[in-house]
Write a protein that holds these residues in place. Structure first.
Motif, PDB file in Angstrom:
ATOM      1  N   VAL A 257       0.851  -1.190   0.000  1.00  0.00           N
ATOM      2  CA  VAL A 257       0.000   0.000   0.000  1.00  0.00           C
ATOM      3  C   VAL A 257       0.886   1.240   0.000  1.00  0.00           C
ATOM      4  CG1 VAL A 257      -1.696   1.312   1.344  1.00  0.00           C
ATOM      5  CG2 VAL A 257      -1.867  -1.181   1.211  1.00  0.00           C
ATOM      6  N   GLN A 258       0.497   2.232  -0.783  1.00  0.00           N
ATOM      7  CA  GLN A 258       1.199   3.515  -0.744  1.00  0.00           C
ATOM      8  C   GLN A 258       0.676   4.296   0.461  1.00  0.00           C
ATOM      9  OE1 GLN A 258       2.152   6.085  -4.285  1.00  0.00           O
ATOM     10  NE2 GLN A 258       0.638   7.419  -3.352  1.00  0.00           N
ATOM     11  N   VAL A 259       1.540   4.490   1.442  1.00  0.00           N
ATOM     12  CA  VAL A 259       1.161   5.182   2.670  1.00  0.00           C
ATOM     13  C   VAL A 259       1.688   6.603   2.631  1.00  0.00           C
ATOM     14  CG1 VAL A 259       1.410   5.248   5.181  1.00  0.00           C
ATOM     15  CG2 VAL A 259       1.069   3.054   4.012  1.00  0.00           C
ATOM     16  N   VAL A 260       0.796   7.544   2.897  1.00  0.00           N
ATOM     17  CA  VAL A 260       1.130   8.966   2.919  1.00  0.00           C
ATOM     18  C   VAL A 260       0.882   9.476   4.334  1.00  0.00           C
ATOM     19  CG1 VAL A 260       0.595  11.242   1.947  1.00  0.00           C
ATOM     20  CG2 VAL A 260       0.455   9.199   0.505  1.00  0.00           C
ATOM     21  N   TYR A 261       1.799  10.284   4.841  1.00  0.00           N
ATOM     22  CA  TYR A 261       1.670  10.785   6.208  1.00  0.00           C
ATOM     23  C   TYR A 261       1.066  12.185   6.264  1.00  0.00           C
ATOM     24  CZ  TYR A 261       4.563   6.807   7.512  1.00  0.00           C
ATOM     25  OH  TYR A 261       5.052   5.535   7.701  1.00  0.00           O
ATOM     26  N   GLY A 262       0.314  12.566   5.259  1.00  0.00           N
ATOM     27  CA  GLY A 262      -0.391  13.837   5.310  1.00  0.00           C
ATOM     28  C   GLY A 262       0.480  15.015   4.936  1.00  0.00           C
ATOM     29  N   VAL A 263       0.157  16.159   5.497  1.00  0.00           N
ATOM     30  CA  VAL A 263       0.773  17.426   5.123  1.00  0.00           C
ATOM     31  C   VAL A 263       1.514  17.993   6.325  1.00  0.00           C
ATOM     32  CG1 VAL A 263       0.353  19.747   4.237  1.00  0.00           C
ATOM     33  CG2 VAL A 263      -1.106  17.851   3.494  1.00  0.00           C
TER      34      VAL A 263
END
Length: 699
Positions: free
Chosen positions: A437-443
């Motif tokens: 899964v491509q995990v993004v930690y937000g902004v």
């Protein structure tokens, strides 16, 4: 209503100077603290089942812990930085002083409720939490054996002397300070010792029925430690043993712009969280003053941080009794959540029209089922989701992992900084990444608090977007305990808006123009202000004007001033605010048209709903955002319209008129800051919003 036809906002500078007067604003922290008196009132209510009353007492204690860990901790930090007063005009030092006084009242009320009301009532119902002075010979013998076999082997008492300085004390851990007299085997004179209770030990011990004569007899670990602590110091005389607990600031401060990897930085911060600055000391009521002064000195605290306790310092741990006692007649009756009717596949169901879930009355399973079907459907190409809190062993995470393994393109925006869930979020972020899964930690600088799920599916040669938007977290557990709304829709413009927001979160996209959604930190604040002003303009023109909003908390100064201006224009305003509210209602010439109520019942009120009358063409919006500064200006939030007329009628009936009619669980905020619990007037039918929903939806 699109931007082109929205009214122009008056600038904040145009607001009457009086609306900036600090006397018009309650302090947010003190208002939040007062919410716990309303929770405690549920524990004092004889109409509530007895074990549920115990749970409310424990919730008020746990809430107070978190208040000190976060709100008081942040205030001490603000005091150190010399920050200026807020809208209420109070300095951090003044607020901290008032917090001590008000919290002391709350603590006294909690222990009076426990000692004078609930403990005797539980004993009368056959559920006994036995104090030390009530143990009979058989019970004391068994407890001594239990202490020697199960407790003493894991204790490491520490005598304080030049070679053994005062130890580090973990946040909220149970400790005993022991006063000793005599000399040990090395000839060292006894003075003070600290006995720390490891977290591995149960805080509530259930006595065997063969020993106690009843199936539901319990003792606190703190009572056992205090009684048998002399076993740890053979040859010495124990002159006194006093339990204590220290609460520490738990707000993690990670400078995101100064770190290369926020996940690694957060892991490092979590290691030391339990030993951050102390903010509160709870100590046994009879503890001598000189020992209290010693503890304060070691924790770098003053007298304003001390709370003397008439009972166990970790009273919230008695919540374990609720789960250990199998007495359904002492609890709320169970209820069956409503399931979506029929066996229609989720994509077909949503494709035919919007679907609303009202938790906890409607089950959360359709959300899980949509994800399960998406993970297995060969026509699904991509899944995108935000996760703020999802709980341990989350079925949501498992479905996302399965989708990735099945070849779907899965992107998850994980908010690592969800307070007290940071460690859990780091764990499932790792699991998602391992599954591809491509995990993004937000902004950086903005917590991602929005609740969004987007599924892209190929149908008849074209792509179609299916969306779920909610007011609450993707958490199966809280969906049985919190009131929230969730909307499934395949509306093309909403789907495209959600797609654009995900693009913005995962990439480096510029500011985007959304057609249907409002979004923090860009358009939601402005959109709320414009809608409030629109109602004010209707009122000034002699047209009907009405605002009803339901949320967890309200403190954003510009929104409060806008509501004051609308009230002055003649707009009738009802606010249903569960917790902190800085707006002062009922002030002549300012807020006499504003009513504020708080609902405290079986379920935690959690919806965020904004309704604007708009001269007969109402706007009904649901959101992940409260009207707080942080939500409107420093977080990524979404706010979505209810476009289906039938669903709009349902939402209005269930979450607005239903709650405004509540006269059993509603508290009305007065102009002086106090809350008055409402009761049915003569001839008026009693009405509980939550009970009404249980009766009508769950049967």
């Amino acid at each position: 209503m699109n931007d082109a036809t929205e009214p122009t906002l008056p600038s904040d500078a145009q607001a009457p100077a009086s609306l900036h007067d600090s006397s018009l604003y309650f302090n947010r922290e003190l208002s939040q603290l007062d919410f716990n008196f309303r929770v405690l009132a549920q524990a004092q209510d004889a109409q509530v089942p007895l074990l549920e009353r115990l749970k409310y007492l424990c919730i008020s204690c746990t809430n107070l812990d978190e208040f000190f860990e976060i709100r008081a901790g942040s205030l001490r930090h603000a005091q150190d930085l010399g920050l200026m007063p807020g809208s209420d005009g109070m300095t951090p030092a003044t607020v901290l002083s008032r917090i001590h006084d008000r919290a002391a009242e709350l603590v006294a009320a909690q222990y009076e409720c426990w000692n004078g009301v609930l403990r005797p009532a539980l004993a009368g119902a056959g559920v006994r939490v036995l104090s030390r002075d009530s143990w009979n010979t058989r019970q004391k013998r068994w407890l001594l054996s239990y202490f020697r076999d199960e407790i003493m082997p894991v204790l490491s008492p520490l005598g304080l002397d030049p070679a053994h300085p005062f130890p580090k004390i973990l946040n909220k851990s149970l400790n005993i300070v022991v006063v000793l007299k005599g000399r040990d085997a090395f000839g060292r004179a006894g003075n003070l010792a600290i006995v720390r209770a490891p977290r591995s030990l149960p805080r509530i011990i259930q006595l065997p029925e063969s020993v106690s004569g009843g199936p539901n007899d319990f003792v606190f670990l703190s009572s056992v430690l205090s009684t048998f602590v002399d076993e740890l110091f053979p040859g010495m005389q124990v002159k006194g043993a006093y339990q204590f607990r220290v609460t520490r600031n738990s707000e993690l401060l990670v400078d995101e712009e100064e770190v290369d990897n926020i996940a690694l930085a957060l892991r490092d911060e979590l290691v030391g969280r339990g030993y951050l600055r102390a903010v509160r000391l709870e100590i046994a009521e009879q503890c001598p003053d000189d020992i209290v002064r010693t503890l304060l000195e070691n924790f770098d605290l003053n007298e304003n941080a001390v709370y003397r306790i008439n009972g166990p310092v970790n009273l919230n741990r008695v919540i374990q009794v609720y789960d250990l006692v199998g007495r359904p007649e002492l609890k709320f009756p169970p209820f069956q959540q409503r399931q979506l009717p029929g066996s229609e596949a989720m994509f077909d169901r949503i494709g035919h029209g919007d679907v609303l879930l009202h938790h906890p009355f409607d089950a959360f399973t359709p959300v899980l089922e949509l994800l399960r079907q998406a993970a297995e459907d060969p026509h699904v190409l991509a899944i995108k989701q935000t996760l703020y809190r999802s709980g341990k062993d989350s079925p949501i995470v498992e479905q996302l992992v399965q989708a990735a393994r099945n070849g779907k393109d899965v992107t998850v925006v994980v908010e690592l900084r969800a307070r007290f869930d940071e460690e859990a979020n780091l764990g499932f972020a790792d699991r998602l990444q391992e599954a591809g899964v491509q995990v993004v930690y937000g902004v950086v600088g903005y917590k991602t608090h929005a609740k969004m799920l987007l599924i892209v599916r190929r149908e008849d040669g074209r792509l179609r977007r299916y969306v779920h938007l909610g007011t609450g977290n993707y958490h199966s557990g809280t969906a049985r305990l919190y009131t929230d709304l969730g909307l499934f829709t395949a509306h093309p413009e909403i789907g495209n808006d959600v797609h654009l927001v995900f693009q913005q979160l995962s990439g480096m996209a510029p500011a985007i123009k959304l057609k249907r959604l409002l979004q923090s930190p860009f358009t939601l604040h402005d959109g709320v202000l414009k809608r409030i002003e629109r109602e004010a303009q209707h009122a000034r023109a002699g047209r009907p004007a009405r605002i009803v909003a339901k949320m967890n908390a309200l403190n954003e100064p510009q929104v409060v001033r806008a509501l004051y201006r609308a009230s002055q224009a003649g707009v009738r305003i009802d606010l249903i605010v569960r917790g902190a509210c800085t707006l002062r209602p009922g002030l002549p010439g300012v807020s006499e048209n504003i009513r504020v109520r708080s609902i405290v019942g079986r379920f935690l009120e959690h919806h965020r709903i904004y309704w604007f009358g708009n001269d007969g063409n109402p706007d009904l919006l649901c959101s992940s955002a409260d009207w707080l500064e942080r939500n409107l200006l420093r977080r990524v939030e979404t706010c979505f319209p209810i476009l289906d007329p039938e669903i709009a009628v349902r939402v209005y009936a269930e979450t607005i008129t239903n709650y405004l009619d509540d006269n059993l669980n509603a508290w009305e905020l007065q102009a002086d800051g106090s809350y008055v619990r409402l009761a049915p007037a003569d001839g008026q039918q009693p009405h509980s919003a939550q009970s009404s929903l249980l009766a009508s939806i769950c049967g």
